[in-house]
Design an enzyme around this catalytic site. Structure first.
Site, short mmCIF file in Angstrom:
data_model
loop_
_atom_site.label_atom_id
_atom_site.label_comp_id
_atom_site.label_asym_id
_atom_site.label_seq_id
_atom_site.Cartn_x
_atom_site.Cartn_y
_atom_site.Cartn_z
N HIS A 59 1.38 4.39 -2.61
CA HIS A 59 0.71 4.91 -3.80
C HIS A 59 -0.58 4.17 -4.07
O HIS A 59 -1.57 4.75 -4.45
CB HIS A 59 1.66 4.79 -5.00
CG HIS A 59 1.14 5.38 -6.27
ND1 HIS A 59 0.12 4.79 -7.00
CD2 HIS A 59 1.50 6.49 -6.96
CE1 HIS A 59 -0.13 5.53 -8.07
NE2 HIS A 59 0.70 6.56 -8.08
N TRP A 60 -0.59 2.88 -3.94
CA TRP A 60 -1.69 1.93 -4.11
C TRP A 60 -1.97 1.55 -5.56
O TRP A 60 -2.43 0.44 -5.82
CB TRP A 60 -3.00 2.44 -3.48
CG TRP A 60 -4.09 1.42 -3.45
CD1 TRP A 60 -4.26 0.41 -2.53
CD2 TRP A 60 -5.16 1.26 -4.40
NE1 TRP A 60 -5.35 -0.35 -2.85
CE2 TRP A 60 -5.93 0.15 -4.00
CE3 TRP A 60 -5.52 1.95 -5.55
CZ2 TRP A 60 -7.05 -0.27 -4.69
CZ3 TRP A 60 -6.65 1.52 -6.23
CH2 TRP A 60 -7.39 0.42 -5.80
N ASP A 61 -1.65 2.40 -6.52
CA ASP A 61 -2.05 2.12 -7.90
C ASP A 61 -0.93 2.40 -8.89
O ASP A 61 -1.16 2.93 -9.98
CB ASP A 61 -3.29 2.96 -8.25
CG ASP A 61 -4.01 2.45 -9.51
OD1 ASP A 61 -3.91 1.24 -9.80
OD2 ASP A 61 -4.66 3.25 -10.19
N LEU A 62 0.31 2.03 -8.55
CA LEU A 62 1.43 2.36 -9.42
C LEU A 62 1.67 1.25 -10.44
O LEU A 62 2.48 0.36 -10.25
CB LEU A 62 2.70 2.62 -8.61
CG LEU A 62 3.80 3.35 -9.41
CD1 LEU A 62 3.28 4.67 -9.99
CD2 LEU A 62 5.03 3.58 -8.58
N ASN A 109 0.48 4.71 -15.02
CA ASN A 109 0.55 5.80 -14.05
C ASN A 109 1.99 6.25 -13.83
O ASN A 109 2.32 6.79 -12.77
CB ASN A 109 -0.08 5.38 -12.72
CG ASN A 109 -1.59 5.57 -12.71
OD1 ASN A 109 -2.13 6.28 -13.55
ND2 ASN A 109 -2.26 4.92 -11.78
#
Length: 295
Positions: free
Chosen positions: A194-197, A201
Site C-alpha cells: 500500500h505504501w501509505d497506510l 487512510n
C-alpha cells in the site's frame, strides 16, 4: 460548478508546481465531464487530501459512490490496478476507471468514521496490521513500480545527501539506514504494498469494520509498509511496541522488517534534504529506537 478547496490548490502548487496549477485549472471541467459520462449526481460536500478531489455522488441506479480526481503520476497510476486485484478484500472497491486521466469511481465508505478518530492508538495499529495482512497476500503484477528500483535509486543518491547533512549524529543515522538497505536490496520482495497506510487512510464501511483507501502501490517487501503506523500519532516510547506488534501480526522476519523500515526513513531523509528542508525529527527518532534491536 465545483468549488476547488484552497488547501488542495495550495498543495498542488507546492508539490507539483506548474503541473499542479494546470490540474487545478482543469478540475471543474474534468469533474463535469465524468459526472456526465458516468451518469452521476452530486450527493454531498467535496472532500480532498493533498493530491485528490473526492466528490460524493450517486450512480444512476442510486448506488452511493465517490468520484476521485487526481493527477496521474508514477504513484497514482498503480492505484486502480491494485484496487482491482484486491477486489474489496481489505480495501475500497473500484467501480470504474478512466486510464488516461486517472479518474476513478469508488465505493463510498463512511468518511465520518475514520480510524484516526479512534482513541485507542494500539488498537489502531493492530487494525492497520490486519489490513496489511490482507493486502500483502496479493502478488504484485508485472509493470507495478518496484521497491528494488526505488532502493537502487536511494542508495545512488545517498552520498550526495550525506554531504549536505551538517549534524554528525543525524548524518550517522542516515548512513546506518543506507547500510541496512544495502544489506537487503538484492531481495526487495514481490508483495503488493500500500505504501501509505496510516490511520487517516482507513475508513469504516457497512460491509467491513475497516477498509484501506488511497494506496500508492508498489511491489516489494512487507517491511516497507510499516513506517506510516510508526510515525503517525508519533510517540517515541511506543515505537518498539508498534514495530513488534505489527511484525507479529504479519509474521515478518524482524531483522528484514527493520532494514526496510530504515529504508522508509532513508527515503524521507533524502526527499527532505534534496528539497532543502530539515530532517524530520520523528524519522530520526524511529531510526534511533530501532537501532541495536537484534530480535
Amino acid at each position: 460548478m465545483i468549488d476547488i478547496p484552497a488547501e488542495l490548490a495550495e498543495a498542488q502548487v507546492k508539490f507539483n508546481k506548474e503541473a499542479g496549477r494546470a490540474f487545478i485549472a482543469a478540475l471543474p471541467d474534468l469533474a463535469a465531464r465524468f459526472l456526465d459520462r458516468w451518469e452521476l449526481r452530486l450527493a454531498g460536500t467535496p472532500m480532498h487530501g493533498v493530491s485528490a478531489l473526492v466528490l460524493p455522488v450517486d450512480r444512476a441506479d442510486g448506488t452511493p459512490a465517490v468520484l476521485k480526481l487526481q493527477i496521474r503520476d508514477h504513484e497514482s497510476e498503480g492505484e486502480p490496478v491494485a484496487l482491482r486485484l484486491w477486489a474489496g478484500d481489505g480495501a475500497v472497491r473500484l467501480l470504474d476507471h478512466d486510464e488516461p486521466t486517472g479518474t476513478m469511481l469508488l465505493e463510498r465508505l463512511d468518511s465520518s468514521r475514520m480510524l484516526a478518530h479512534q482513541p485507542d492508538v494500539h488498537e489502531g495499529v493492530l487494525v492497520i496490521a490486519r489490513l496489511l495482512a490482507h493486502l500483502h497476500a496479493t502478488t504484485a503484477p508485472p509493470g507495478m513500480r518496484r521497491l528494488g528500483d526505488i532502493a537502487a535509486s536511494m542508495l545512488e543518491r545517498t552520498p550526495a545527501v550525506l554531504d549536505r547533512i551538517p549534524d554528525p549524529e543525524a548524518r550517522g543515522l542516515v548512513a546506518d539506514c543506507a547500510a541496512a538497505v544495502r544489506e537487503v536490496a538484492d531481495e526487495p520482495g514481490d508483495r503488493l504494498l500500500h505504501w501509505d497506510l496510516h490511520d487517516e487512510n482507513v475508513l469504516a464501511a457497512d460491509r467491513a469494520p475497516w477498509l484501506a483507501i488511497d494506496p500508492k502501490p508498489l511491489a516489494g517487501d512487507p517491511g516497507f509498509d510499516l513506517w506510516p503506523a510508526l510515525a503517525n500519532n508519533f510517540d517515541p516510547g511506543d515505537v518498539l511496541w508498534r514495530f513488534d506488534a505489527m511484525t507479529e501480526v504479519l509474521g515478518l522476519d524482524r531483522a528484514r522488517a527493520r532494514a526496510w523500515t530504515y529504508g522508509r526513513v532513508l527515503q524521507n531523509c533524502l526527499w527532505e534534504t534534496e528539497e532543502g528542508r530539515p530532517l524530520d525529527q520523528a524519522d530520526l527518532e524511529i531510526a534511533r529506537c530501532l537501532r541495536g534491536r537484534t530480535a
